[in-house]
Design a protein around this motif. Structure first.
Motif, PDB file in Angstrom:
ATOM      1  N   LYS A   1      -9.958  33.033  45.004  1.00  0.00           N
ATOM      2  CA  LYS A   1      -8.838  32.239  45.503  1.00  0.00           C
ATOM      3  C   LYS A   1      -8.885  32.076  47.016  1.00  0.00           C
ATOM      4  N   PHE A   2      -9.665  32.920  47.687  1.00  0.00           N
ATOM      5  CA  PHE A   2      -9.727  32.886  49.153  1.00  0.00           C
ATOM      6  C   PHE A   2     -11.027  32.272  49.665  1.00  0.00           C
ATOM      7  N   GLY A   3     -11.783  31.640  48.783  1.00  0.00           N
ATOM      8  CA  GLY A   3     -13.089  31.135  49.184  1.00  0.00           C
ATOM      9  C   GLY A   3     -13.085  29.744  49.769  1.00  0.00           C
ATOM     10  N   GLY A   4     -11.970  29.038  49.705  1.00  0.00           N
ATOM     11  CA  GLY A   4     -11.923  27.663  50.184  1.00  0.00           C
ATOM     12  C   GLY A   4     -11.689  26.693  49.032  1.00  0.00           C
ATOM     13  N   LYS A   5     -11.579  25.414  49.368  1.00  0.00           N
ATOM     14  CA  LYS A   5     -11.302  24.404  48.351  1.00  0.00           C
ATOM     15  C   LYS A   5     -12.483  24.281  47.396  1.00  0.00           C
ATOM     16  N   ARG A   6     -12.173  24.297  46.118  1.00  0.00           N
ATOM     17  CA  ARG A   6     -13.218  24.291  45.095  1.00  0.00           C
ATOM     18  C   ARG A   6     -13.310  22.939  44.384  1.00  0.00           C
TER      19      ARG A   6
ATOM     20  N   ILE B   1     -11.124  27.251  40.011  1.00  0.00           N
ATOM     21  CA  ILE B   1     -11.410  28.639  40.347  1.00  0.00           C
ATOM     22  C   ILE B   1     -12.776  29.079  39.837  1.00  0.00           C
ATOM     23  N   PHE B   2     -13.289  28.404  38.807  1.00  0.00           N
ATOM     24  CA  PHE B   2     -14.581  28.773  38.222  1.00  0.00           C
ATOM     25  C   PHE B   2     -15.758  28.062  38.895  1.00  0.00           C
ATOM     26  N   TYR B   3     -15.476  27.098  39.761  1.00  0.00           N
ATOM     27  CA  TYR B   3     -16.528  26.255  40.317  1.00  0.00           C
ATOM     28  C   TYR B   3     -16.766  26.547  41.795  1.00  0.00           C
ATOM     29  N   PRO B   4     -17.911  26.119  42.322  1.00  0.00           N
ATOM     30  CA  PRO B   4     -18.231  26.404  43.733  1.00  0.00           C
ATOM     31  C   PRO B   4     -17.291  25.678  44.691  1.00  0.00           C
ATOM     32  N   THR B   5     -17.230  26.180  45.892  1.00  0.00           N
ATOM     33  CA  THR B   5     -16.419  25.515  46.906  1.00  0.00           C
ATOM     34  C   THR B   5     -17.146  24.254  47.380  1.00  0.00           C
ATOM     35  N   GLU B   6     -16.424  23.394  48.075  1.00  0.00           N
ATOM     36  CA  GLU B   6     -17.030  22.180  48.624  1.00  0.00           C
ATOM     37  C   GLU B   6     -18.138  22.546  49.604  1.00  0.00           C
ATOM     38  N   ARG B   7     -17.916  23.581  50.392  1.00  0.00           N
ATOM     39  CA  ARG B   7     -18.928  24.012  51.368  1.00  0.00           C
ATOM     40  C   ARG B   7     -20.175  24.528  50.661  1.00  0.00           C
ATOM     41  N   GLN B   8     -19.997  25.354  49.637  1.00  0.00           N
ATOM     42  CA  GLN B   8     -21.142  25.885  48.892  1.00  0.00           C
ATOM     43  C   GLN B   8     -21.947  24.762  48.248  1.00  0.00           C
ATOM     44  N   LYS B   9     -21.250  23.790  47.735  1.00  0.00           N
ATOM     45  CA  LYS B   9     -21.936  22.689  47.062  1.00  0.00           C
ATOM     46  C   LYS B   9     -22.713  21.837  48.066  1.00  0.00           C
TER      47      LYS B   9
ATOM     48  N   ALA C   1     -26.744  21.357  48.006  1.00  0.00           N
ATOM     49  CA  ALA C   1     -27.338  20.019  47.953  1.00  0.00           C
ATOM     50  C   ALA C   1     -28.295  19.799  49.118  1.00  0.00           C
ATOM     51  N   SER C   2     -27.949  20.343  50.281  1.00  0.00           N
ATOM     52  CA  SER C   2     -28.816  20.217  51.446  1.00  0.00           C
ATOM     53  C   SER C   2     -30.139  20.946  51.220  1.00  0.00           C
ATOM     54  N   ARG C   3     -30.085  22.035  50.480  1.00  0.00           N
ATOM     55  CA  ARG C   3     -31.280  22.845  50.231  1.00  0.00           C
ATOM     56  C   ARG C   3     -32.144  22.290  49.107  1.00  0.00           C
ATOM     57  N   TYR C   4     -31.499  21.796  48.045  1.00  0.00           N
ATOM     58  CA  TYR C   4     -32.245  21.399  46.842  1.00  0.00           C
ATOM     59  C   TYR C   4     -32.245  19.892  46.572  1.00  0.00           C
ATOM     60  N   GLY C   5     -31.567  19.121  47.417  1.00  0.00           N
ATOM     61  CA  GLY C   5     -31.561  17.670  47.235  1.00  0.00           C
ATOM     62  C   GLY C   5     -30.319  17.145  46.569  1.00  0.00           C
ATOM     63  N   SER C   6     -29.791  17.868  45.605  1.00  0.00           N
ATOM     64  CA  SER C   6     -28.531  17.509  44.960  1.00  0.00           C
ATOM     65  C   SER C   6     -27.960  18.757  44.315  1.00  0.00           C
ATOM     66  N   ALA C   7     -26.663  18.708  44.012  1.00  0.00           N
ATOM     67  CA  ALA C   7     -25.983  19.848  43.404  1.00  0.00           C
ATOM     68  C   ALA C   7     -24.967  19.340  42.395  1.00  0.00           C
ATOM     69  N   LEU C   8     -25.127  19.735  41.159  1.00  0.00           N
ATOM     70  CA  LEU C   8     -24.221  19.330  40.094  1.00  0.00           C
ATOM     71  C   LEU C   8     -23.743  20.564  39.338  1.00  0.00           C
ATOM     72  N   SER C   9     -22.478  20.547  38.970  1.00  0.00           N
ATOM     73  CA  SER C   9     -21.921  21.652  38.191  1.00  0.00           C
ATOM     74  C   SER C   9     -21.411  21.114  36.858  1.00  0.00           C
ATOM     75  N   PRO C  10     -21.754  21.770  35.759  1.00  0.00           N
ATOM     76  CA  PRO C  10     -21.350  21.273  34.447  1.00  0.00           C
ATOM     77  C   PRO C  10     -20.158  22.030  33.851  1.00  0.00           C
ATOM     78  N   PHE C  11     -19.529  21.385  32.889  1.00  0.00           N
ATOM     79  CA  PHE C  11     -18.569  22.035  32.011  1.00  0.00           C
ATOM     80  C   PHE C  11     -19.210  22.053  30.634  1.00  0.00           C
ATOM     81  N   LEU C  12     -19.444  23.231  30.091  1.00  0.00           N
ATOM     82  CA  LEU C  12     -20.231  23.380  28.863  1.00  0.00           C
ATOM     83  C   LEU C  12     -19.421  24.213  27.876  1.00  0.00           C
ATOM     84  N   ALA C  13     -18.844  23.554  26.869  1.00  0.00           N
ATOM     85  CA  ALA C  13     -17.935  24.304  26.004  1.00  0.00           C
ATOM     86  C   ALA C  13     -17.847  23.693  24.603  1.00  0.00           C
TER      87      ALA C  13
END
Length: 269
Positions: free
Chosen positions: A74-79, A125-133, A137-149
């Motif tokens: 909850k303290f990691g920033g906007k997710r 709360i389950f997903y990365p922060t905007e900064r982390q994403k 993306a800067s490191r790997y070219g793109s960054a995508l997070s899925p919902f798998l259920a």
């Protein structure tokens, strides 16, 4: 095989083990609780405590993460929210498929695969922060997070997600209905526990399970022992659920696949 390819394969296998470790630990715990693990294979108290400790710090969970992990996030920033969804009915291969999807270098795994929350805004709360994403993306070219259920039939979730992210790309994976029901029965027996399953005649065998389900369908939604929380026959009827996903997101955003094609590829490779 080249040495670099061996290293890559070893790295992928290590990542696979990390992503699936929660499932392994939970399965072991359920085997103990359900009475299906023989005394010869029971872990010692030290091994049991070590498993519980390890569970606290895993990179990914198949169910609810430890409460303290959720509190810190909850303290990691906007997710962020998921970029795409892979949805199926229960026992359709979503767990195995999820691990393979998350092995892709451009995929950022959510903290948990399954969380029973209908409002997508509460998924953040389950997903990365905007900064982390952005950094990923800067490191790997793109960054995508899925919902798998396995929430194909959850109408409220379908609707709510379409209101928050109407252009989300949706992949629906369907499994042969008979094979899905067979897997459902095995899961019901396992989740019910050895003693409880032995006491219920409609769990004694797959034919008994199917006969009872057909006998009461559709007037009596068959919960059986309801250990896994899904109605057995209704869960294998797909067309209305698929139609609703298309109605909410548009046909252009929904792809329907047969999970048998995935299983075939998985066996070959």
């Amino acid at each position: 095989m080249l040495e670099s390819e061996k290293m890559d394969a070893a790295a992928i296998e290590r990542k696979r083990n990390r992503l699936s470790r929660a499932y392994q630990l939970v399965s072991e715990y359920r085997n103990i609780r359900s009475g299906y693990m023989s005394d010869d294979h029971l872990p010692s108290k030290l091994q049991y405590i070590a498993g519980l400790s390890e569970y606290q710090f895993l990179p990914h969970y198949f169910g609810p993460p430890p409460s303290w992990r959720m509190l810190l996030r909850k303290f990691g920033g906007k997710r962020t929210l998921p970029d795409f969804c892979v949805i199926g009915p229960i026992k359709s291969g979503t767990s195995d498929l999820a691990v393979n999807i998350m092995l892709h270098p451009n995929i950022m795994a959510p903290l948990s695969k399954e969380f029973y929350i209908p409002d997508p805004e509460d998924w953040r709360i389950f997903y990365p922060t905007e900064r982390q994403k952005k950094e990923y993306a800067s490191r790997y070219g793109s960054a995508l997070s899925p919902f798998l259920a396995p929430y194909l039939h959850w109408m409220e979730l379908t609707y709510r997600l379409s209101q928050v992210q109407p252009n989300t790309k949706i992949v629906l994976i369907l499994r042969d209905s008979v094979k899905r029901v067979f897997s459902h029965w095995k899961w019901e027996v396992f989740m019910s526990g050895k003693k409880r399953a032995s006491e219920l005649p409609f769990l004694a065998s797959f034919p008994a399970y199917v006969d009872r389900a057909l006998n009461v369908f559709p007037e009596y939604p068959m919960h059986m022992a309801r250990a896994c929380g899904f109605n057995v026959l209704q869960t294998s009827i797909y067309w209305k659920a698929v139609s609703y996903w298309m109605e909410c997101f548009g046909r252009e955003n929904v792809l329907v696949l047969d999970v048998a094609d995935y299983f075939l590829i998985a066996i070959v490779f």
